[in-house]
Design a protein around this motif. Structure first.
Motif, PDB file in Angstrom:
ATOM      1  N   UNK A  90      76.406 -28.709  23.266  1.00  0.00           N
ATOM      2  CA  UNK A  90      75.114 -28.293  22.723  1.00  0.00           C
ATOM      3  C   UNK A  90      75.329 -27.706  21.341  1.00  0.00           C
ATOM      4  N   UNK A  93      71.640 -22.838  18.293  1.00  0.00           N
ATOM      5  CA  UNK A  93      70.198 -22.955  18.029  1.00  0.00           C
ATOM      6  C   UNK A  93      69.951 -23.108  16.526  1.00  0.00           C
ATOM      7  N   UNK A 171      68.213 -13.651  21.751  1.00  0.00           N
ATOM      8  CA  UNK A 171      68.717 -13.495  23.103  1.00  0.00           C
ATOM      9  C   UNK A 171      69.625 -14.695  23.289  1.00  0.00           C
ATOM     10  N   UNK A 172      70.685 -14.567  24.046  1.00  0.00           N
ATOM     11  CA  UNK A 172      71.521 -15.741  24.229  1.00  0.00           C
ATOM     12  C   UNK A 172      71.587 -16.215  25.673  1.00  0.00           C
ATOM     13  N   UNK A 173      70.470 -16.077  26.369  1.00  0.00           N
ATOM     14  CA  UNK A 173      70.358 -16.648  27.701  1.00  0.00           C
ATOM     15  C   UNK A 173      70.617 -18.152  27.597  1.00  0.00           C
ATOM     16  N   UNK A 175      70.202 -21.953  27.805  1.00  0.00           N
ATOM     17  CA  UNK A 175      68.956 -22.699  27.949  1.00  0.00           C
ATOM     18  C   UNK A 175      69.002 -23.572  29.198  1.00  0.00           C
ATOM     19  N   UNK A 176      67.968 -23.487  30.044  1.00  0.00           N
ATOM     20  CA  UNK A 176      67.909 -24.402  31.189  1.00  0.00           C
ATOM     21  C   UNK A 176      67.660 -25.820  30.688  1.00  0.00           C
ATOM     22  N   UNK A 177      68.100 -26.812  31.466  1.00  0.00           N
ATOM     23  CA  UNK A 177      68.013 -28.191  30.989  1.00  0.00           C
ATOM     24  C   UNK A 177      67.412 -29.089  32.060  1.00  0.00           C
ATOM     25  N   UNK A 179      67.011 -32.156  32.013  1.00  0.00           N
ATOM     26  CA  UNK A 179      67.669 -33.455  32.173  1.00  0.00           C
ATOM     27  C   UNK A 179      68.899 -33.326  33.078  1.00  0.00           C
ATOM     28  N   UNK A 189      59.841 -20.081  30.148  1.00  0.00           N
ATOM     29  CA  UNK A 189      59.196 -20.578  28.932  1.00  0.00           C
ATOM     30  C   UNK A 189      60.120 -21.575  28.217  1.00  0.00           C
ATOM     31  N   UNK A 190      61.439 -21.301  28.251  1.00  0.00           N
ATOM     32  CA  UNK A 190      62.398 -22.211  27.601  1.00  0.00           C
ATOM     33  C   UNK A 190      62.335 -23.605  28.226  1.00  0.00           C
ATOM     34  N   UNK A 193      59.114 -25.357  27.211  1.00  0.00           N
ATOM     35  CA  UNK A 193      59.163 -25.870  25.831  1.00  0.00           C
ATOM     36  C   UNK A 193      59.997 -27.148  25.751  1.00  0.00           C
ATOM     37  N   UNK A 194      61.063 -27.229  26.531  1.00  0.00           N
ATOM     38  CA  UNK A 194      61.834 -28.480  26.539  1.00  0.00           C
ATOM     39  C   UNK A 194      60.968 -29.635  27.037  1.00  0.00           C
TER      40      UNK A 194
END
Lengths: 360, 150
Positions: A90, A93, A171-173, A175-177, A179, A189-190, A193-194
């Protein structure tokens, strides 16, 4: 049954050969090259990249050519190709504040650092067909002006200074994915947004429009809309440090919304966020309106039953490849299913007639 | 990178980036002949998931992937070069990896002036041209005379 399968194969081959011929069209007309599509149908290419969720203008242009201009079919081709590629990792950001902006406008502040930059926009054109384009020709070179060497900070930062707008602290949580893991609700929310970043533009536009017409009203202003290039920085494990490996064109929209406050928050402005690959401001604005409408629970607002507030409804129906796959499969052979239905309807009719006769 | 000092890392980061962002045809024209090298990792096409931040500053989220090609080489004299370039051009990735390796040898000054400098200049020109076109579309507001001021 075997005979039917062989016959089907021959028919399919012939259909595909005819498709190739129809795709080419009249052979006396010069064939389109992939580079021509990439350069001259750039916004179609952008849409295919955004909804295909793969940034590669050449591939998107090829997909548009193969799909005869059917953009959802082209998105399908890109999604299918993507699954054949290994993922190396990845990026960090992207820093949209450092974007090299082609366009940057705010509907909330007239004078702002970095200025209002219109860029190559359709806005203020008269939407009259330009028959001059039917003839070939090279346009006049665009005017140039000295570019001020000043940063173009996010507009929302101006409101932030007075505490009038909600903050989005770094924040460095991870990111859920979606896919990689099946979609689970409620979604963060992340994750929303994806899903919205790759969602169908038409569906997102209609949902956003519905919020403006009162179905989950959020009173949005475009705080800022910017289009331009950002560097993509990737950590290379063999080097042990991050390197800028390329640039992508993005459209970002930050909407500002009224908020009367809650038990824990004073009255302030809240925000919706849209970020889309390529130049696609309709999609970016739509995305930020839908993002904001989906935040009703987090912000302690009422659920009015509006579709745009309904996370399950939005996230389950926004993907045009899932949608078209399920929709279009019903045209494929369902002979056995239908035979069973036919049998059932015949039996029910028989029984109904018998009951009627018995009653008479 | 334990043994390398910070300025060296910064310099290498910059040249790897310049090579990655170079138009493949331009890089091939500037560096047509490659010295003997072995492939430690043959050019491989894959993706990188591009991330954004909510509101531009907040929690990271996945925006979508981009295609990349990576490659690692070793020159006969031992220097190892790496590349990860945007897109699907295997020759670009291989050439960028060789150039990264050459930058760690005595050929570095030559590569810096004959390859990297023209690439950086072209990138700066392209960026300046777009910025100048954008600047020409910047709105210069002026306030019309207001009724009550007359």
């Amino acid at each position: 049954m075997y005979v039917a399968v062989k016959g089907g194969e021959r028919a399919i081959d012939a259909a595909h050969a005819w498709l190739a011929e129809e795709r080419r069209g009249d052979p006396s007309v010069p064939e389109l090259t992939v580079a021509q599509i990439r350069e001259q149908m750039a916004l179609a290419v952008n849409r295919v990249m955004a909804e295909g969720s793969l940034y590669d203008p050449d591939l998107a242009a090829l997909a548009i050519k193969q799909a005869r201009g059917d953009l959802i079919e082209a998105v399908f081709l890109i999604r299918a190709y993507r699954t054949t590629l290994p993922r190396f990792g990845a990026s960090r950001p992207v820093d949209t504040a450092a974007m090299a902006v082609d366009r940057r406008v705010s509907a909330t502040f007239k004078d702002l650092p970095g200025g209002q930059v219109l860029g190559p926009t359709f806005d203020y054109t008269h939407r009259l067909l330009d028959f001059a384009l039917a003839a070939e020709g090279t346009p006049q070179p665009a005017p140039m002006a000295p570019a001020p060497d000043e940063p173009v900070p996010h507009v929302t930062g101006l409101l932030d200074r007075d505490g009038l707008i909600e903050q989005q602290p770094a924040d460095d949580t991870p990111a859920p994915d979606l896919t990689r893991q099946p979609l689970e609700l409620p979604a963060s929310r992340a994750l929303r947004l994806q899903a919205l970043a790759r969602a169908d533009e038409g569906f997102t536009l209609s949902l956003a429009y519905s919020t403006q017409r009162g179905y989950g009203r959020t009173h949005a202003f475009v705080g800022e809309l910017r289009i331009g290039r950002v560097a993509v920085e990737v950590e290379l494990p063999e080097l042990g440090f991050a390197v800028e490996i390329g640039e992508v064109e993005l459209t970002e929209c930050d909407t500002v919304n009224q908020f009367k406050g809650s038990k824990s928050e004073p009255p302030q402005f809240t925000r919706g966020y849209g970020l889309v690959m390529g130049q696609s401001e309709r999609k970016a604005i739509s995305m930020s309106l839908v993002d904001r409408a989906l935040r009703w629970q987090e912000l302690g607002e009422d659920f009015t039953g509006a579709p745009a507030q309904d996370e399950e409804f939005v996230l389950s129906h926004c993907d045009n490849i899932q949608a078209t796959g399920f929709l279009e499969h019903i045209k494929l052979p369902h002979y056995v299913d239908f035979q069973a239905e036919l049998e059932l309807v015949r039996r029910m009719r028989r029984e109904a007639v018998q009951m009627q006769e018995a009653a008479e | 990178m334990s043994q390398s000092s910070q300025p060296e890392t910064t310099a290498r980061r910059e040249w790897i980036s310049a090579l990655a962002k170079a138009p493949p045809g331009r890089l091939a024209a500037l560096l047509p002949d490659l010295p003997a090298h072995e492939m430690l990792r043959a050019p491989e096409i894959g993706t990188v998931m591009v991330q954004g931040r909510i509101g531009g500053t907040g929690v990271p989220f996945n925006l979508g992937e981009m295609t990349v090609t990576r490659c690692s080489v070793r020159l006969s004299e031992g220097a190892v070069g790496h590349a990860c370039v945007q897109g699907r051009d295997k020759a670009h990735a291989a050439r960028a990896a060789v150039a990264d390796a050459l930058m760690q040898t005595g050929a570095a000054p030559q590569i810096a002036t004959q390859v990297l400098a023209p690439l950086r200049a072209a990138a700066a020109r392209a960026r300046a041209t777009r910025a100048a076109k954008a600047a020409a579309t910047r709105v210069e507001f002026f306030t019309m005379l207001r009724g009550e001021d007359a």
